[in-house]
Design an enzyme around this catalytic site. Structure first.
Site, short mmCIF file in Angstrom:
data_model
loop_
_atom_site.label_atom_id
_atom_site.label_comp_id
_atom_site.label_asym_id
_atom_site.label_seq_id
_atom_site.Cartn_x
_atom_site.Cartn_y
_atom_site.Cartn_z
N ARG A 118 0.79 -1.25 0.10
CA ARG A 118 -0.05 -0.05 0.02
C ARG A 118 0.84 1.20 0.09
O ARG A 118 1.96 1.35 0.64
CB ARG A 118 -0.78 0.18 1.36
CG ARG A 118 -2.03 -0.67 1.21
CD ARG A 118 -2.68 -0.41 2.56
NE ARG A 118 -4.18 -1.05 2.46
CZ ARG A 118 -5.03 -0.27 2.86
NH1 ARG A 118 -4.87 0.87 3.28
NH2 ARG A 118 -6.39 -0.82 2.36
N SER A 187 7.41 -5.04 6.91
CA SER A 187 6.89 -6.11 7.70
C SER A 187 7.49 -7.48 7.83
O SER A 187 7.11 -8.46 7.51
CB SER A 187 5.36 -6.03 7.62
OG SER A 187 4.87 -4.93 7.52
N ASP A 240 5.07 -2.96 10.68
CA ASP A 240 3.74 -2.63 10.54
C ASP A 240 3.03 -2.85 12.10
O ASP A 240 1.97 -2.30 12.25
CB ASP A 240 2.73 -3.76 9.59
CG ASP A 240 3.26 -5.26 9.85
OD1 ASP A 240 3.88 -5.65 10.80
OD2 ASP A 240 2.50 -6.17 9.09
C1 BGC Z 1 6.85 -10.54 9.78
C2 BGC Z 1 6.62 -9.50 10.89
C3 BGC Z 1 5.38 -8.67 10.50
C4 BGC Z 1 4.14 -9.76 10.75
C5 BGC Z 1 2.83 -8.91 10.13
C6 BGC Z 1 5.77 -11.56 9.94
O1 BGC Z 1 5.79 -12.68 9.19
O2 BGC Z 1 7.93 -11.34 10.43
O3 BGC Z 1 7.62 -8.77 10.89
O4 BGC Z 1 4.93 -7.72 11.47
O5 BGC Z 1 4.51 -11.11 9.72
O6 BGC Z 1 2.87 -8.76 8.89
#
Ligand code: BGC
Length: 518
Positions: A118, A187, A240
């Site tokens: 996004r 993320s 995130d």
């Molecule tokens: C990642 C995290 C992320 C989460 C949600 C996980 O696979 O390791 O860093 O916050 O997914 O997106």
């Protein structure tokens, strides 16, 4: 009778699974009776398998307590030293202050973490105006880029960001004429070295870009932007969950925890910096530091893992990692159901004499499809029928088979929601907001809000309901009254823009200049 059935079908299981029943038993029966006989036995066997699977997946309260306690214990281990926990990375995020509402100006955010990313712009109007205006676009990431090189991935993202910026209307008035500042929600596990830099530790959720491991992700993105000759600066790099926490805090000052329950899963929370023994930097003026747990990698002998979890893990791009994520998050719930259906189709002839070929395709059953089947309350389970036909080309499913599919969705989603609840309670225990279960002494509970973003939580009503119910079970009615769970819709994107604003160097310089001239 029961024993007879089991024995007959057991034989079928170890023998030629798909063909033997009709072949071995039809000799003394008329064809129609044989079919009835078979169906009865097969269904009974399938029902027994369901029962066994339900037991293996069960999450009774004592087990949830053990999971929550193990989460709390691992949090301490992960904070104690770098690598103190093999499971929870407990990453300091360098976010020491969350948005206050004073933020003003135009900020962008890029939210990269799933199969789509996004890009959004937000116009902030300070305490009075708050979020004056926002716009966003969602762009699908070509699957090949998820397994390519960091340059290819970031060149693609940078060009999409530039296209989006070009559509900026006059209603969005920037605080500076030529520079645009963005918050970057990346993320995946990152070891941050400042609020604007950090190296990738590991990929998750189907991404695997080897050259990025160990690289500064902000520098890589900034280089791609540079190649397009644009003045765009990354003001903050955040997970995130941290964006979600920031948005939660912007609207509710009790917010202490941010959780993502979407394609992947994770949580972060506000910690006292002096309670982080591995933190070697100066203690921030706020005394606080947001910590990213990376709880997707949590594991514990108390997690009720089944054969299906093992298969999902084995066939994933990151076998051995992210066990918790693979049991509770959106990328995997559908896949767990599919693995169980393959077993049932094989061992219990659930869909007739052969295993539907399409059923064998990994990741072919997305979680929204199990949500659709699970929500089906028609007596004939029509939606289940449609999904089985559309996705697996299973044309003549029996009502009995559809009931079993429906039940399996329920079992897997109940387990996911309840385990997520145990994770949240584990964090509440760590920050002393879980009531008095541990020492029996009543403590006044401080109001605590947990901000949650992610499509799984937002759209899967039963998942959400199981999670809420389990939080109340774990905390007890009284303590649960102090805990508010809030959907932080699009929180990770907006919160990331808010963090870009609160960490903006330009805004800081602008304010300093203003105070000098006044
Ligand atoms: C990642 C995290 C992320 C989460 C949600 C996980 O696979 O390791 O860093 O916050 O997914 O997106």
């Amino acid at each position: 009778m029961m024993v007879g059935c089991v024995a007959a079908v057991s034989y079928v299981r170890v023998g030629s699974v798909l063909r033997s029943p009709a072949h071995t038993r039809s000799q003394n029966c008329k064809p129609q009776w044989t079919m009835l006989c078979m169906q009865k036995q097969e269904n009974t066997w399938a029902q027994m398998l369901v029962r066994a699977f339900r037991e293996a997946s069960a999450t009774p309260l004592p087990l949830l307590r053990q999971v929550a306690d193990a989460m709390t214990a691992e949090m301490y281990n992960g904070l104690a030293a770098e690598g103190g926990s093999q499971q929870l990375k407990m990453l300091p995020t360098y976010v020491e202050n969350l948005p206050t509402g004073e933020e003003e100006g135009l900020y962008y955010a890029v939210d990269l973490g799933g199969t789509n990313f996004r890009v959004l712009r937000v116009l902030l109007g300070g305490k009075q105006g708050r979020i004056l205006k926002q716009e966003f676009e969602e762009v699908a990431i070509p699957p090949a880029l998820m397994l390519s090189t960091s340059r290819e991935l970031f060149d693609f993202i940078a060009s999409e960001v530039v296209k989006f910026m070009a559509k900026e209307s006059d209603d969005f008035k920037p605080h500076s004429l030529d520079v645009r500042e963005i918050g970057f929600a990346f993320s995946f596990p990152v070891l941050q070295t400042s609020v604007r830099s950090g190296v990738v530790i590991q990929w998750t959720k189907g991404f695997k870009i080897d050259d990025a491991i160990g690289k500064d992700i902000v520098a890589a993105f900034q280089e791609s932007i540079g190649r397009l000759g644009k003045r765009i600066e990354i003001a903050a790099l955040v997970n995130d969950t941290v964006g979600t926490l920031a948005q939660g805090r912007y609207f509710n000052t009790d917010t202490m925890i941010g959780v993502i329950l979407g394609t992947g899963t994770n949580a972060c929370y506000v910690e006292q910096a002096d309670a982080v023994p591995k933190w070697k930097g100066p203690i921030p003026a706020s005394g606080q530091m947001v910590i990213n747990l990376e709880w997707g990698n949590f594991r514990s002998p108390y997690l009720p893992r089944t054969f299906a979890d093992e298969e999902v893990d084995r066939d994933s791009v990151n076998p051995g990692d992210q066990w918790f994520e693979k049991m509770i998050s959106g990328l995997y719930l559908g896949e767990i159901v599919r693995c169980v259906l393959v077993k049932f189709a094989t061992d219990a002839v659930l869909f007739g004499g052969s295993v539907p070929l399409k059923l064998l395709k990994p990741f072919s059953l997305p979680t929204p499809a199990i949500s659709k089947m699970h929500s089906d309350d028609s007596p004939e389970l029509k939606l289940v029928k449609i999904v089985l036909e559309d996705i697996f080309e299973i044309k003549n499913s029996t009502l009995e088979a559809r009931k079993i599919v429906h039940e399996l969705c329920g079992i897997i989603v109940e387990r996911g929601g309840r385990l997520a609840a145990a994770g949240i309670v584990g964090i509440l225990q760590k920050i002393g907001r879980a009531g008095s279960r541990n020492n029996g002494t009543p403590v006044p509970n401080k109001a605590t809000a947990v901000a949650i973003d992610g499509g799984l939580y937002e759209h899967y009503a039963q998942y959400q309901a199981h999670m809420h119910a389990a939080i109340v079970e774990l905390l007890g009615e009284n303590a649960a009254q102090s805990v508010v769970i809030e959907l932080s819709k699009d929180g990770s994107g907006i919160g990331t823009a808010l963090l870009a604003a609160s960490h903006s160097q330009h805004a800081k310089r602008h304010k300093q200049a203003e105070s000098l001239t006044n």
